[in-house]
Design a protein around this motif. Structure first.
Motif, PDB file in Angstrom:
ATOM      1  N   ARG A  13       0.837  -1.201   0.000  1.00  9.94           N
ATOM      2  CA  ARG A  13       0.000   0.000   0.000  1.00  9.94           C
ATOM      3  C   ARG A  13       0.874   1.254   0.000  1.00  9.94           C
ATOM      4  O   ARG A  13       0.624   2.204  -0.742  1.00  9.94           O
ATOM      5  CB  ARG A  13      -0.949   0.002   1.195  1.00  9.94           C
ATOM      6  CG  ARG A  13      -1.981   1.138   1.092  1.00  9.94           C
ATOM      7  CD  ARG A  13      -2.946   1.163   2.253  1.00  9.94           C
ATOM      8  NE  ARG A  13      -2.265   1.736   3.411  1.00  9.94           N
ATOM      9  CZ  ARG A  13      -2.333   1.259   4.647  1.00  9.94           C
ATOM     10  NH1 ARG A  13      -3.063   0.210   4.918  1.00  9.94           N
ATOM     11  NH2 ARG A  13      -1.683   1.827   5.627  1.00  9.94           N
ATOM     12  N   TRP A  16       2.371   1.742  -3.469  1.00 12.20           N
ATOM     13  CA  TRP A  16       1.383   2.307  -4.405  1.00 12.20           C
ATOM     14  C   TRP A  16       1.134   3.777  -4.113  1.00 12.20           C
ATOM     15  O   TRP A  16       0.984   4.581  -5.040  1.00 12.20           O
ATOM     16  CB  TRP A  16       0.065   1.527  -4.359  1.00 12.20           C
ATOM     17  CG  TRP A  16       0.128   0.287  -5.200  1.00 12.20           C
ATOM     18  CD1 TRP A  16       0.146  -0.989  -4.758  1.00 12.20           C
ATOM     19  CD2 TRP A  16       0.205   0.229  -6.629  1.00 12.20           C
ATOM     20  NE1 TRP A  16       0.232  -1.853  -5.830  1.00 12.20           N
ATOM     21  CE2 TRP A  16       0.274  -1.133  -6.992  1.00 12.20           C
ATOM     22  CE3 TRP A  16       0.243   1.183  -7.647  1.00 12.20           C
ATOM     23  CZ2 TRP A  16       0.365  -1.557  -8.310  1.00 12.20           C
ATOM     24  CZ3 TRP A  16       0.342   0.751  -8.965  1.00 12.20           C
ATOM     25  CH2 TRP A  16       0.398  -0.598  -9.280  1.00 12.20           C
ATOM     26  N   GLN A  17       1.101   4.140  -2.830  1.00 17.41           N
ATOM     27  CA  GLN A  17       0.929   5.555  -2.474  1.00 17.41           C
ATOM     28  C   GLN A  17       2.095   6.380  -3.020  1.00 17.41           C
ATOM     29  O   GLN A  17       1.898   7.502  -3.485  1.00 17.41           O
ATOM     30  CB  GLN A  17       0.831   5.725  -0.965  1.00 17.41           C
ATOM     31  CG  GLN A  17      -0.491   5.293  -0.383  1.00 17.41           C
ATOM     32  CD  GLN A  17      -0.508   5.366   1.137  1.00 17.41           C
ATOM     33  OE1 GLN A  17       0.517   5.492   1.797  1.00 17.41           O
ATOM     34  NE2 GLN A  17      -1.702   5.260   1.708  1.00 17.41           N
ATOM     35  N   TRP A  20       1.436   6.786  -6.766  1.00 14.29           N
ATOM     36  CA  TRP A  20       0.305   7.682  -7.039  1.00 14.29           C
ATOM     37  C   TRP A  20       0.575   9.121  -6.643  1.00 14.29           C
ATOM     38  O   TRP A  20      -0.009  10.047  -7.231  1.00 14.29           O
ATOM     39  CB  TRP A  20      -0.974   7.165  -6.384  1.00 14.29           C
ATOM     40  CG  TRP A  20      -1.549   6.024  -7.146  1.00 14.29           C
ATOM     41  CD1 TRP A  20      -1.614   4.722  -6.730  1.00 14.29           C
ATOM     42  CD2 TRP A  20      -2.101   6.053  -8.465  1.00 14.29           C
ATOM     43  NE1 TRP A  20      -2.168   3.947  -7.715  1.00 14.29           N
ATOM     44  CE2 TRP A  20      -2.479   4.740  -8.793  1.00 14.29           C
ATOM     45  CE3 TRP A  20      -2.304   7.057  -9.404  1.00 14.29           C
ATOM     46  CZ2 TRP A  20      -3.049   4.404 -10.010  1.00 14.29           C
ATOM     47  CZ3 TRP A  20      -2.872   6.719 -10.627  1.00 14.29           C
ATOM     48  CH2 TRP A  20      -3.243   5.417 -10.911  1.00 14.29           C
TER      49      TRP A  20
END
Length: 119
Positions: A13, A16-17, A20
């Motif tokens: 997570r 991915w943060q 992004w």
């Protein structure tokens, strides 16, 4: 020893943060992502072989990863050296140069893969 799946999921997570937080905010990354879409569409239309897709995928991953490293280095340099510093500028330039080398290599590889299909 028990494997911590929750910790592993949190790691993904956070990764991915990290990706992004750059998408749409880093101009060069946006350019590379648009180029990726165009390359994938062209590759699909030209029916690249499995080996050609492997090479193209590695090139795409190399350039995107280099751009993310560059963004991370730039942000870190901004934290460490908030005022203008010629050495900090060199660090940023070197990181950008690494991205450029990866992009040139990917472009040459793209020519090697795509030109025979186009010609």
């Amino acid at each position: 020893m028990k494997y911590d799946y929750k910790k592993q999921l949190r790691s993904f997570r956070y990764a991915w943060q990290g990706i992004w937080c750059c998408v749409g905010k880093e101009q060069n990354l946006s350019f590379h992502l648009i180029a990726t879409v165009l390359v994938v569409v062209a590759g699909s239309m030209l029916h690249l072989s499995r080996m050609e897709w492997m090479v193209v995928t590695l090139c795409i991953g190399m350039v995107i990863a280099a751009e993310l490293f560059n963004s991370a280095i730039e942000k870190l340099v901004d934290i460490v050296s908030p005022e203008w510093n010629p050495l900090a500028g060199k660090v940023k330039d070197i990181a950008a140069g690494a991205v450029l080398i990866c992009a040139i290599a990917a472009g040459i590889t793209g020519l090697i893969v795509f030109l025979p299909h186009i010609l």
